[in-house]
Design an enzyme around this catalytic site. Sequence first.
Site, PDB file in Angstrom:
ATOM      1  N   ASP A   9       8.093 -20.542 -46.009  1.00 50.35           N
ATOM      2  CA  ASP A   9       7.209 -20.448 -47.179  1.00 50.35           C
ATOM      3  C   ASP A   9       8.041 -20.585 -48.437  1.00 50.35           C
ATOM      4  O   ASP A   9       9.270 -20.430 -48.414  1.00 50.35           O
ATOM      5  CB  ASP A   9       6.473 -19.103 -47.181  1.00 50.35           C
ATOM      6  N   SER A  10       7.378 -20.832 -49.543  1.00 54.80           N
ATOM      7  CA  SER A  10       8.054 -20.917 -50.831  1.00 54.80           C
ATOM      8  C   SER A  10       8.595 -19.569 -51.284  1.00 54.80           C
ATOM      9  O   SER A  10       9.421 -19.505 -52.188  1.00 54.80           O
ATOM     10  CB  SER A  10       7.098 -21.454 -51.893  1.00 54.80           C
ATOM     11  N   TYR A  41       6.142 -23.432 -55.606  1.00 54.78           N
ATOM     12  CA  TYR A  41       6.097 -24.844 -55.243  1.00 54.78           C
ATOM     13  C   TYR A  41       4.925 -25.570 -55.911  1.00 54.78           C
ATOM     14  O   TYR A  41       4.953 -26.784 -56.078  1.00 54.78           O
ATOM     15  CB  TYR A  41       5.937 -24.996 -53.724  1.00 54.78           C
ATOM     16  N   GLY A  42       3.889 -24.833 -56.253  1.00 54.58           N
ATOM     17  CA  GLY A  42       2.650 -25.449 -56.732  1.00 54.58           C
ATOM     18  C   GLY A  42       2.808 -26.458 -57.855  1.00 54.58           C
ATOM     19  O   GLY A  42       2.207 -27.531 -57.819  1.00 54.58           O
ATOM     20  N   CYS A  72       2.721 -22.146 -46.016  1.00 56.70           N
ATOM     21  CA  CYS A  72       2.591 -22.418 -47.445  1.00 56.70           C
ATOM     22  C   CYS A  72       1.620 -23.577 -47.577  1.00 56.70           C
ATOM     23  O   CYS A  72       1.834 -24.628 -46.958  1.00 56.70           O
ATOM     24  CB  CYS A  72       3.954 -22.781 -48.034  1.00 56.70           C
ATOM     25  N   ASN A  73       0.576 -23.385 -48.335  1.00 54.54           N
ATOM     26  CA  ASN A  73      -0.441 -24.431 -48.459  1.00 54.54           C
ATOM     27  C   ASN A  73       0.088 -25.670 -49.165  1.00 54.54           C
ATOM     28  O   ASN A  73      -0.198 -26.796 -48.760  1.00 54.54           O
ATOM     29  CB  ASN A  73      -1.658 -23.873 -49.196  1.00 54.54           C
ATOM     30  N   THR A  74       0.867 -25.471 -50.230  1.00 58.05           N
ATOM     31  CA  THR A  74       1.424 -26.614 -50.941  1.00 58.05           C
ATOM     32  C   THR A  74       2.352 -27.407 -50.039  1.00 58.05           C
ATOM     33  O   THR A  74       2.300 -28.646 -49.990  1.00 58.05           O
ATOM     34  CB  THR A  74       2.180 -26.145 -52.201  1.00 58.05           C
ATOM     35  N   GLU A 151       5.460 -12.709 -56.482  1.00 59.46           N
ATOM     36  CA  GLU A 151       6.909 -12.795 -56.280  1.00 59.46           C
ATOM     37  C   GLU A 151       7.661 -11.732 -57.075  1.00 59.46           C
ATOM     38  O   GLU A 151       8.718 -11.264 -56.653  1.00 59.46           O
ATOM     39  CB  GLU A 151       7.414 -14.184 -56.667  1.00 59.46           C
ATOM     40  N   CYS A 183      -3.618 -20.135 -50.759  1.00 59.16           N
ATOM     41  CA  CYS A 183      -2.188 -19.906 -50.949  1.00 59.16           C
ATOM     42  C   CYS A 183      -1.873 -18.624 -50.217  1.00 59.16           C
ATOM     43  O   CYS A 183      -2.600 -17.629 -50.358  1.00 59.16           O
ATOM     44  CB  CYS A 183      -1.838 -19.785 -52.435  1.00 59.16           C
ATOM     45  N   THR A 184      -0.798 -18.624 -49.440  1.00 51.86           N
ATOM     46  CA  THR A 184      -0.512 -17.446 -48.614  1.00 51.86           C
ATOM     47  C   THR A 184      -0.005 -16.260 -49.425  1.00 51.86           C
ATOM     48  O   THR A 184       0.114 -15.159 -48.891  1.00 51.86           O
ATOM     49  CB  THR A 184       0.491 -17.785 -47.497  1.00 51.86           C
ATOM     50  N   HIS A 185       0.274 -16.465 -50.703  1.00 48.06           N
ATOM     51  CA  HIS A 185       0.599 -15.333 -51.569  1.00 48.06           C
ATOM     52  C   HIS A 185      -0.657 -14.525 -51.933  1.00 48.06           C
ATOM     53  O   HIS A 185      -0.573 -13.320 -52.199  1.00 48.06           O
ATOM     54  CB  HIS A 185       1.250 -15.814 -52.871  1.00 48.06           C
TER      55      HIS A 185
END
Length: 268
Positions: A9-10, A41-42, A72-74, A151, A183-185
């Site tokens: 993931d980012s 990353y977006g 990570c979706n992006t 983050e 988004c996994t965040h």
Amino acid sequence: MNAPIGVIDSGVGGLTVAKAIMELLPEEQIYYIGDNARCPYGPRPLKQVRVYTWQMAEALVEKNIKLLVIACNTATAAALDFLQRQLPIPVIGVISPGARAAVNASATNEIAVLGTLGTVKSGAYEQAIKSLVSSAHVVQLACPRFVPLVESGEYKGDFAKRLVEETLSQLETKSFDTAILGCTHYPLLQGFIEEALGPNVHVLSSAEETAKEVQERLTFKRNLAERKNRPEHRFYTTGSTVIFKEIIQEWLGIEQPLIEPIRFQEEL
């Protein structure tokens, strides 16, 4: 086969997917890389995201993982097809599982996608949802301030609540009964998101559905782990191990996680 599952993931967001895999498949060992130093990353070009995703994937393949999850979706939008062609192991993204979960949950086929700028611009969720239900109505909203908020570790207080309310107020005139956290965040903000959208909107993430796909793939390959002792998960980060450790401890309940720094060469 007791080789580990790789999750990339980012940053810390993919821990939501790692958690779902750990809960569904408690005998499996996870090797996780969070690219916290280059997160988010977006806003980055998809070509650059593809390079970063390849670097993480390559590092875990060298550690003999048996399956890779792009949590990570992006990164899924940018690199899933590429990695599936290049790697000798199964590679799973989070967008198709998320789309399936949203379609299954929606009674009206009116679905909102909350995502990063990169994910929204790619149109990957809308395409995945409409491949399942062609008549679906998809509303997309980029939420670029959510990832830095998570983050930083500041995702629980009043500031986070106000930021979520302010961002999602843009959806007040839109019609939908289901919102997918693209988004996994974002699941770390799910309580505030649910409160802002109201009780008539079903808010869900792709984590559980992705974990089910991992289980199905390993079962089909007869590659599920068989062990007597609890697996020892390993975590790698390109950024600060301090915040990374705090979130792992809180989100995964691992008191003394094994965390190592990892570095990647910047693209030329």
